[in-house]
Scaffold this motif. Structure first.
Motif, PDB file in Angstrom:
ATOM      1  N   ALA A 163       0.791  -1.242   0.000  1.00 32.27           N
ATOM      2  CA  ALA A 163       0.000   0.000   0.000  1.00 32.27           C
ATOM      3  C   ALA A 163       0.822   1.290   0.000  1.00 32.27           C
ATOM      4  N   ASP A 164       1.452   1.640   1.097  1.00 33.85           N
ATOM      5  CA  ASP A 164       2.211   2.891   1.163  1.00 33.85           C
ATOM      6  C   ASP A 164       3.684   2.653   1.470  1.00 33.85           C
ATOM      7  N   VAL A 165       4.166   1.455   1.199  1.00 37.68           N
ATOM      8  CA  VAL A 165       5.578   1.125   1.422  1.00 37.68           C
ATOM      9  C   VAL A 165       6.284   1.008   0.085  1.00 37.68           C
ATOM     10  N   TRP A 166       7.388   1.757  -0.052  1.00 39.18           N
ATOM     11  CA  TRP A 166       8.147   1.790  -1.298  1.00 39.18           C
ATOM     12  C   TRP A 166       9.591   1.398  -1.059  1.00 39.18           C
ATOM     13  N   GLU A 167      10.148   0.670  -2.040  1.00 40.13           N
ATOM     14  CA  GLU A 167      11.596   0.478  -2.070  1.00 40.13           C
ATOM     15  C   GLU A 167      12.206   1.745  -2.653  1.00 40.13           C
ATOM     16  N   THR A 168      13.218   2.285  -1.986  1.00 39.25           N
ATOM     17  CA  THR A 168      13.803   3.557  -2.404  1.00 39.25           C
ATOM     18  C   THR A 168      15.324   3.499  -2.323  1.00 39.25           C
ATOM     19  N   LEU A 169      15.935   4.449  -2.999  1.00 40.90           N
ATOM     20  CA  LEU A 169      17.347   4.763  -2.779  1.00 40.90           C
ATOM     21  C   LEU A 169      17.388   6.089  -2.048  1.00 40.90           C
ATOM     22  N   VAL A 170      18.197   6.185  -1.005  1.00 37.11           N
ATOM     23  CA  VAL A 170      18.306   7.442  -0.267  1.00 37.11           C
ATOM     24  C   VAL A 170      19.762   7.893  -0.219  1.00 37.11           C
ATOM     25  N   ARG A 177      16.342   1.556   0.973  1.00 36.48           N
ATOM     26  CA  ARG A 177      15.543   1.673   2.179  1.00 36.48           C
ATOM     27  C   ARG A 177      14.068   1.461   1.846  1.00 36.48           C
ATOM     28  N   LEU A 178      13.377   0.778   2.738  1.00 33.05           N
ATOM     29  CA  LEU A 178      11.933   0.641   2.623  1.00 33.05           C
ATOM     30  C   LEU A 178      11.305   1.753   3.440  1.00 33.05           C
ATOM     31  N   LEU A 179      10.526   2.611   2.774  1.00 33.81           N
ATOM     32  CA  LEU A 179       9.920   3.754   3.435  1.00 33.81           C
ATOM     33  C   LEU A 179       8.402   3.625   3.431  1.00 33.81           C
ATOM     34  N   HIS A 180       7.798   3.886   4.599  1.00 36.11           N
ATOM     35  CA  HIS A 180       6.340   3.935   4.706  1.00 36.11           C
ATOM     36  C   HIS A 180       5.918   5.394   4.686  1.00 36.11           C
ATOM     37  N   PHE A 181       5.067   5.756   3.717  1.00 38.66           N
ATOM     38  CA  PHE A 181       4.669   7.160   3.533  1.00 38.66           C
ATOM     39  C   PHE A 181       3.341   7.443   4.231  1.00 38.66           C
ATOM     40  N   ASP A 182       3.288   8.619   4.867  1.00 41.89           N
ATOM     41  CA  ASP A 182       2.063   9.106   5.509  1.00 41.89           C
ATOM     42  C   ASP A 182       1.659  10.432   4.869  1.00 41.89           C
ATOM     43  N   TYR A 183       0.370  10.589   4.573  1.00 43.72           N
ATOM     44  CA  TYR A 183      -0.107  11.776   3.871  1.00 43.72           C
ATOM     45  C   TYR A 183      -1.628  11.810   3.946  1.00 43.72           C
ATOM     46  N   GLU A 184      -2.166  12.933   3.555  1.00 43.80           N
ATOM     47  CA  GLU A 184      -3.625  13.051   3.406  1.00 43.80           C
ATOM     48  C   GLU A 184      -3.908  13.383   1.951  1.00 43.80           C
ATOM     49  N   GLY A 185      -4.874  12.677   1.373  1.00 39.90           N
ATOM     50  CA  GLY A 185      -5.202  12.931  -0.025  1.00 39.90           C
ATOM     51  C   GLY A 185      -4.740  11.796  -0.916  1.00 39.90           C
TER      52      GLY A 185
END
Length: 342
Positions: free
Chosen positions: A89-96, A128-136
């Motif tokens: 759902a809101d978890v992405w594999e990323t490069l940081v 990094r696996l990042l979980h994103f929080d947001y509205e909309g």
């Protein structure tokens, strides 16, 4: 097979930094895969090389503005994040960058807190696996905060983000553009249809693995990153019909090629409704099952992309064509000129 076999001298000034004013103004090299014969054209003349009943297959993926700039909530340190692929759902594999500053539990804020991300783990490749929080709606927020993830070889800023999208892009999800499709205009696509050429679409969401250098000594040691692909029932039926009637299937780009070959390999040379993840690696010795020709850009030395092209037209023919391209000052890579292999 040694990776060095796919090396060639590429002057840095031939790596195109900006797109041409008109998409279809690029040059076109036509390489005849059986003989190695080369013709020099402009991209607009590509219509002349298609016959009624042929089918052109394009990748309709759309690039995300996947590069985000934020700060660590606790220290205010600057962090750059590049979205690679959605895990759930809101978890992405990323490069940081810098990666050492982002550990499990780290919170990163973007756009004054409009978007926040919490590190929830690491990926197999050091991301990094990042979980994103947001509205909309996530993609609307990404569109307002993110930047286009141009390849590392391009140093110039892109004035118009749509120039790194194809005119037929639709399915959002790529970290990079399927760049062979950037040459097409709506007018050229209509002219092809008017001539009796079928046009259809597949989806492959391009990952950054497409830019990853082949660091192994031998080709066989290299592993491709997996990318998500999809083919609809209508596209599969059309491709099978074209093949049955003797038409040629011409893929646009290495991404379309890899998708078609993945599906044809799974279904005994036929096409079928299909979706999933592919890490197919095509290099000389591979027997093509899905395509008869392809349109592609000019790729970098020792890349998996030039290996794929060499599988279709032979390494000797391709390296000779590339040597010619350098002499004739063709423009290379994402915003560069095009090659048609038939």
């Amino acid at each position: 097979m040694k990776v060095e076999l796919f090396d060639f001298h590429l002057p840095e000034e031939l790596i195109a930094q900006v797109p041409l004013k008109d998409r279809d103004a690029s040059r076109l090299m036509v390489l005849h895969k059986e003989t190695g014969e080369i013709q020099h054209e402009t991209f607009k003349s590509i219509i002349d090389y298609f016959h009624p009943g042929d089918c052109l297959v394009l990748n309709n993926t759309r690039v995300m503005p996947a590069r985000l700039f934020g700060v660590k909530e606790d220290t205010g340190a600057s962090i750059e994040v590049l979205l690679l692929k959605q895990q759930e759902a809101d978890v992405w594999e990323t490069l940081v960058k810098p990666a050492k500053r982002v550990k499990e539990g780290t919170v990163i804020s973007f756009g004054s807190g409009v978007l926040k991300a919490t590190c929830v783990g690491t990926s197999d490749h050091g991301g990094r696996l990042l979980h994103f929080d947001y509205e909309g709606i996530f993609y609307e927020i990404l569109d307002s905060l993110g930047e286009m993830p141009l390849p590392p070889y391009i140093k110039e800023q892109l004035d118009d983000r749509e120039r790194y999208q194809t005119v037929f892009s639709r399915e959002i999800g790529s970290a990079a553009a399927p760049t062979a499709g950037l040459h097409f205009t709506k007018e050229i696509l209509q002219q092809l249809k008017d001539k009796g050429i079928h046009i259809t679409f597949i989806t492959l969401h391009v990952g950054l693995g497409t830019f990853r250098p082949v660091n192994a000594d031998t080709v066989e040691e290299h592993e491709m990153h997996a990318e998500f692909y999809q083919m609809t029932e209508d596209t599969a039926a059309l491709l099978n019909e074209v093949r049955a009637k003797g038409g040629r299937i011409i893929s646009v780009g290495t991404t379309s090629t890899r998708t078609l070959e993945t599906i044809a390999s799974k279904h005994d040379g036929k096409f079928a409704t299909d979706s999933g993840w592919t890490n197919i690696f095509i290099y000389p010795g591979y027997e093509f099952k899905g395509i008869d020709g392809m349109i592609t850009n000019f790729h970098l030395p020792k890349s998996s992309l030039i290996m794929l092209v060499s599988a279709l037209a032979s390494r000797n023919h391709v390296l000779n064509a590339y040597e010619t391209a350098v002499k004739e000052k063709y423009r290379f890579f994402s915003f560069g000129d095009a090659m048609l292999i038939i």
